[in-house]
Design a protein around this motif. Sequence first.
Motif, mmCIF file in Angstrom:
data_model
loop_
_atom_site.group_PDB
_atom_site.id
_atom_site.type_symbol
_atom_site.label_atom_id
_atom_site.label_comp_id
_atom_site.label_asym_id
_atom_site.label_seq_id
_atom_site.Cartn_x
_atom_site.Cartn_y
_atom_site.Cartn_z
ATOM 1 N N GLU A 274 76.365 24.582 65.871
ATOM 2 C CA GLU A 274 75.368 24.849 66.918
ATOM 3 C C GLU A 274 73.972 24.818 66.282
ATOM 4 N N HIS A 275 73.486 23.610 66.013
ATOM 5 C CA HIS A 275 72.282 23.458 65.199
ATOM 6 C C HIS A 275 70.995 23.791 65.947
ATOM 7 N N GLU A 276 70.983 23.657 67.265
ATOM 8 C CA GLU A 276 69.793 24.077 68.014
ATOM 9 C C GLU A 276 69.586 25.584 67.859
ATOM 10 N N GLU A 277 70.668 26.338 68.035
ATOM 11 C CA GLU A 277 70.585 27.796 67.841
ATOM 12 C C GLU A 277 70.255 28.124 66.394
ATOM 13 N N ALA A 278 70.857 27.398 65.466
ATOM 14 C CA ALA A 278 70.577 27.631 64.051
ATOM 15 C C ALA A 278 69.102 27.428 63.756
ATOM 16 N N CYS A 279 68.527 26.362 64.293
ATOM 17 C CA CYS A 279 67.095 26.096 64.050
ATOM 18 C C CYS A 279 66.226 27.235 64.564
ATOM 19 N N ALA A 280 66.556 27.759 65.749
ATOM 20 C CA ALA A 280 65.756 28.855 66.305
ATOM 21 C C ALA A 280 65.824 30.088 65.410
ATOM 22 N N CYS A 281 67.042 30.426 64.944
ATOM 23 C CA CYS A 281 67.205 31.603 64.071
ATOM 24 C C CYS A 281 66.511 31.405 62.734
ATOM 25 N N LEU A 282 66.711 30.238 62.129
ATOM 26 C CA LEU A 282 66.176 29.992 60.792
ATOM 27 C C LEU A 282 64.663 29.855 60.802
ATOM 28 N N GLU A 283 64.122 29.273 61.864
ATOM 29 C CA GLU A 283 62.666 29.181 61.972
ATOM 30 C C GLU A 283 62.053 30.573 62.060
ATOM 31 N N GLU A 284 62.703 31.475 62.805
ATOM 32 C CA GLU A 284 62.201 32.847 62.889
ATOM 33 C C GLU A 284 62.318 33.549 61.540
#
Length: 534
Positions: A398-408
């Motif tokens: 789930e890379h869209e969710e991963a990007c949101a978490c990791l960007e934060e």
Amino acid sequence: MTEDFLAAGRAALTRGAWSAARGQFERALETETSPEALEGLSWATWWLEDVPACLEARERAYRLYRKADDARAAARMALWLGDDHNEFRGAGAVAEGWFNRAARLLEELEPCPEFGWLRVFEAHAALGQHDTGRARELAVQAQELGRRHRAVDLEMFSLATEGLALVEEGAVEQGMRCLDEATAAALAGEYENLAPAAWTCCRLISACEEIRDYERGAQWCRQVQEFSRRMEARFVTGVCRAHYAAILGWHGDWIEAERELTKAHDDLTLKRPYWRAEAVVRLGELRRRQGQVGQAEALFNEVPSHPLAKRGLAELSLDRGDAAAARDVLERMLRRIPAGSVSRAWPLELLVRADVALGETAELHLAEFCAIADLLRTRPLRAAARFAEGICAAARGEHEEACACLEEAVDLYEGLAPFEAAHARLEFARSLLALGRTDAARREARTALPSIPVPRQDQVELLVALGLVGPPVLSARQVDVLRLIADGLGDREIAGQLVISEHTVHRHVANIFTRLDCSTRAAAVSRAAGLGLL
């Protein structure tokens, strides 16, 4: 005359003039062998780290107090002897014998400050077993005795002990208020005995590190260092330097962190192994971050029972790709820490990484870790929780969710912890690449690179995929040689380790220089580390 020497000695102890105090008490003993002079001498030698003289003076004072039928004073000596055997010798059984002796002597007496100190030592033992409820109960009893007898050092050190127990339970705001107050009293000179003042400072700084409140820790470290310099208390200065260095390392100031840790190592002698371990493990962590794996592992193995050493060895295993070994260490740690304790945060955080690396579900460990982070609410812990959520989402595809978490996570770490921010950026880049956003992934990875001296193998593969580094260029044997060079070995020692001739080592080194386009060993190690070859 004797009373004059005793008064002068006590005044010198109060202002931290340990050598002068020793001289006054020795003069008193030349006039008359009294337990009071021996007790004073024991404290002067305690601060001067003359361990044999300290223990001898305490034992002689104990015997004389017993001979004079002064049970209270004899119990006091027994208590400090118990603590001395723990601190200087690590002799837990001997310490327990003295604590039990003190308890029996106090049974027949009215409640007094010595009874409060017994309760504090019991509370300390309860904290070591993560029995925070029992620790708080004992600490509150000791505080009451301190207030009743106007023993500020007993009252405030007990308050600090209660504060540490509260923090361990997650009542962070209340616990830190207790620790702040007790430390302010210690630094203001309200404690009659300066030893508990030093211990109070250590309790506060340890709590700051536990909950990752590095800003608060940095503020108090500066205050404590100034106090310990005035008191000529090298071991207090050393412990504070070790904690302060950890904060500097977290902020990415590795040069200053190394300077502080070197000074701490000098201040913390082998006479106080418990305290010296605080510098050793933090130097090991700095070496791990710098990519000096061999040195880091050796330092952690100097004090293998220290919790931070166990954590460091688990991190090294994760860095090497041996997630199974890391999980074994972490699960053993976790079994010893009861549910609900904030001390579970570190092993849980690393277990999430291990689970992901092993391709197993991390949801239970993740949920518990995030619950602790939500409870404590410090910025580094919130960042770590978002990072953990991000790598778990990426593992599920789930890379869209991963990007949101990791960007934060990157945003929370930015300006605070460059090393952690860089690792979060690389994981962010990995998910961006999976989504086909190659240019954005390359930008994140390129930004991360300067803050990671030695990328892990999986990170090297990502950097190669993004075209930011070339593929490995050394043979397996050349890598073996270079690793030994990185550990500081000369050609003859390398030849002995690898069972080859010195001539062969020379040839390997020449080929390494050619392949890495370097002319010195240090440059070759640095270049290879940057390529993830070591």
